[in-house]
Every structure is written in C-alpha cells, then in structure tokens.
Design an enzyme around this catalytic site. Structure first.
Site, short mmCIF file in Angstrom:
data_model
loop_
_atom_site.label_atom_id
_atom_site.label_comp_id
_atom_site.label_asym_id
_atom_site.label_seq_id
_atom_site.Cartn_x
_atom_site.Cartn_y
_atom_site.Cartn_z
N ASN A 152 -32.95 44.71 -38.41
CA ASN A 152 -34.25 45.65 -37.80
C ASN A 152 -35.60 45.35 -38.66
O ASN A 152 -35.53 45.34 -39.56
CB ASN A 152 -33.06 46.54 -38.12
CG ASN A 152 -34.77 47.88 -37.86
OD1 ASN A 152 -35.25 47.63 -36.94
ND2 ASN A 152 -34.23 48.71 -37.95
N LYS A 171 -38.31 47.12 -37.72
CA LYS A 171 -38.77 47.84 -37.12
C LYS A 171 -40.10 47.80 -36.95
O LYS A 171 -40.39 47.07 -36.76
CB LYS A 171 -38.65 48.87 -38.96
CG LYS A 171 -36.98 48.30 -39.47
CD LYS A 171 -36.96 49.23 -40.46
CE LYS A 171 -35.83 49.13 -41.33
NZ LYS A 171 -35.63 50.67 -42.28
N HIS A 228 -31.62 55.59 -35.17
CA HIS A 228 -31.67 55.14 -36.78
C HIS A 228 -32.56 56.43 -36.88
O HIS A 228 -33.15 56.60 -36.53
CB HIS A 228 -32.69 54.04 -36.14
CG HIS A 228 -33.07 53.36 -38.15
ND1 HIS A 228 -33.38 54.04 -38.86
CD2 HIS A 228 -32.13 52.80 -38.42
CE1 HIS A 228 -33.72 53.82 -39.39
NE2 HIS A 228 -33.01 52.62 -39.36
N GLU A 235 -34.90 56.71 -38.66
CA GLU A 235 -36.66 57.22 -38.93
C GLU A 235 -36.40 57.46 -37.40
O GLU A 235 -37.52 57.85 -37.21
CB GLU A 235 -36.80 54.96 -38.62
CG GLU A 235 -36.78 54.95 -40.01
CD GLU A 235 -36.43 53.77 -40.26
OE1 GLU A 235 -37.07 52.99 -40.04
OE2 GLU A 235 -36.35 53.58 -41.66
N GLU A 256 -26.11 54.39 -42.44
CA GLU A 256 -27.58 54.10 -43.64
C GLU A 256 -27.48 55.30 -43.67
O GLU A 256 -28.31 56.35 -43.12
CB GLU A 256 -28.06 53.59 -42.38
CG GLU A 256 -27.77 52.46 -41.29
CD GLU A 256 -29.18 50.86 -40.83
OE1 GLU A 256 -29.28 50.67 -41.37
OE2 GLU A 256 -30.23 52.06 -40.21
N GLY A 276 -34.83 51.17 -47.34
CA GLY A 276 -36.53 50.53 -48.20
C GLY A 276 -36.70 51.42 -49.44
O GLY A 276 -37.38 52.04 -49.87
N SER A 318 -31.15 49.08 -47.89
CA SER A 318 -30.79 48.08 -49.22
C SER A 318 -30.13 47.25 -49.49
O SER A 318 -29.60 46.47 -50.30
CB SER A 318 -31.06 48.86 -50.21
OG SER A 318 -32.30 50.26 -50.42
P1 13P Z 1 -33.30 48.25 -45.68
O1 13P Z 1 -32.45 47.23 -45.76
O2 13P Z 1 -35.30 48.00 -46.10
O3 13P Z 1 -33.22 49.31 -46.80
O4 13P Z 1 -33.73 49.47 -44.24
C1 13P Z 1 -32.16 49.34 -43.84
C2 13P Z 1 -32.38 49.85 -42.53
O5 13P Z 1 -33.28 51.06 -42.31
C3 13P Z 1 -31.72 49.43 -41.15
O6 13P Z 1 -31.72 49.54 -39.98
#
Ligand code: 13P
Length: 252
Positions: free
Chosen positions: A10, A12, A93, A95, A164, A170, A209
């Site tokens: 992803n 983002k 997601h 976010e 997640e 992150g 992560s």
């Molecule tokens: P990270 O791997 O950067 O922690 O992000 C995970 C994520 O939100 C994937 O959708």
C-alpha cells in the site's frame, strides 16, 4: 482454505511516475515466486500506467466511493478503478476511517460496490492503542469485521481482511506474533459466524510495520494469510525481501 500467501503493498500518498521503475522491478521479480500472490496499491494517478505493464502482480486502488458514478467531486468509483486496470480495492483503511470519518457501514458499502465491479477487496480493521490498553482490542476488531464485511458474495475468495492495529502502522512497533495469532483466530470466528463455511475462504492479512526482518515470523504464524505493507513496499528491494520471506514461510 486458500493457502497462497497474499502480499500487498500500500503506497498510500506516495509515488510519482519516477517510481514506476520500482513497480516494474517488483513485477519482474514477483514472477519468480508463483507460490505468492503479489499486489501493489499505488495512488490513483499511477494505477493505469502500472496496470498497463504489470504481468505478475495485481494493481489496486486504496479506496473507492460507495457509488458507481455521480456528483462526488474528487472521488473515484470502483468502476473507474476497474476501467483503469485495477484488480482490487483496499477499503476501510484506518487512515480513511480516521481522516475521512468512514464508518463500518460506509466501508461495507464500498466493499460491496467493489465486488460488484469485479474487483477483489481488502477490508481493513484494527484497534487503537487506547482500545488495546483498555482490554477491548478483540471486541473492537470483531465488531468492525462483523459490520464492515460485505454480504456473502458469489466468490468469497475475492475478499480478504487485513488486521492492522493502528498503533503498529508506520511506528516500527510490530504486534507480537502471539497477539496476531489470537486476533486472526477471533477474526476467523467472526467470518464463520457471518458466512458459515464460506468464511474459511477469506484470507486474513496482517499489517503494521511489516519489514524484511519480521516478515518471516509473522507469515509463518498460524492463521496469517499474508501481509499488507506500507513503508517497506515503496522500494523493490525492501518489498521483494518480504515476498521472498512469504515464499519461504510457505515452504516450511
Ligand atoms: P506500515 O507498513 O508503513 O506500518 O503501514 C502499514 C499499513 O498501513 C498498510 O496498509
């Protein structure tokens, strides 16, 4: 139960055309791991270019609207994703839930419209740190799965759930393997409650992560059907190390 691990990057809000070379390298190398299903979800602006070239990997969107078309300035529909060559859509997601106030009902509607357009969907769920600290992680995630899951489609194997934990995204703080196993078991139980035996066809991915170092342990864990990778999917080098780990975890 589908046992080909599913590794999804992803991107983002990262990536311009200069990064198409990374996607190209990922696609080329993914062909060497037929036992692993690989996909990338770049920003909308790169989907068509990536999909035009991709041979071994699926290209997907990071979101879609609940409607197929209409007066929704700035939004993208599942039909448009499919038209651009996408094969899947990530929905719900954290976010999106956080930045755009998406509720479980909205996420469910998005999943259903994406399926109706022929896409695979990845429905994301996960608890916040406060919810985990309060001992509510499992209840929160089970509730999200039950309310965000589309009604049983004709091809349930086109649906994946990504667990997640928000506090692991992150942050470099990956969830303990034992906690991941417990949560994936709880999610499986919720899927079976909702869809009966068909619930076994849904792959459950872990995200938060994931990197080359921890991927092997996570992907070998009971009930982990793949990974949704953010930061470590942005370069071919780091993402392919995770794909390779998935391939070895499967052979063990
Ligand atoms: P990270 O791997 O950067 O922690 O992000 C995970 C994520 O939100 C994937 O959708």
């Amino acid at each position: 139960m589908p046992n080909r691990p599913y590794i999804v990057g992803n991107w983002k809000m990262n990536g311009t055309r200069a990064m198409l070379s990374e996607a190209r390298a990922i696609d080329r190398a993914a062909a060497r791991y037929p036992g692993v299903q690989v996909a990338l979800a770049p920003p909308f602006t790169l989907i068509a270019a990536m999909a035009a070239e991709a041979q071994a990997i699926g290209i997907g969107g990071q979101d879609c609207h609940t409607a197929v078309k209409g007066a929704h300035t700035g939004d993208i529909s599942a039909a448009m994703l499919a038209d651009a060559g996408a094969k899947l859509a990530i929905v719900g997601h954290s976010e999106r839930r956080g930045d755009h106030g998406e509720t479980d009902a909205v996420v469910k509607a998005k999943a259903e419209v994406a399926l109706a357009q022929g896409l695979g969907v990845i429905v994301c769920v996960g608890e916040t740190l406060a919810e985990r600290d309060a001992g509510n992680a499992e209840a929160v995630v089970k509730g999200q799965v039950a309310a965000s899951l589309p009604d049983l489609p004709e091809e349930p194997q086109r649906v994946a759930v990504a667990y997640e934990p928000v506090w692991a995204i992150g942050t470099g703080r990956v969830a303990a393997v034992s906690d991941v196993i417990a949560m994936h078991r709880a999610i499986r139980a919720t899927l079976t409650q909702a869809w009966g035996a068909e619930g076994a066809k849904v792959r459950i991915l872990y995200g938060g992560s994931v990197n080359a170092e921890n991927a092997g342990d996570l992907l070998a864990a009971e009930g982990v059907g793949g990974a949704l990778v953010g930061g470590a999917s942005l370069t071919a080098e780091s993402f392919l190390a995770i794909v390779a780990a998935a391939s070895s975890a499967r052979e063990e």
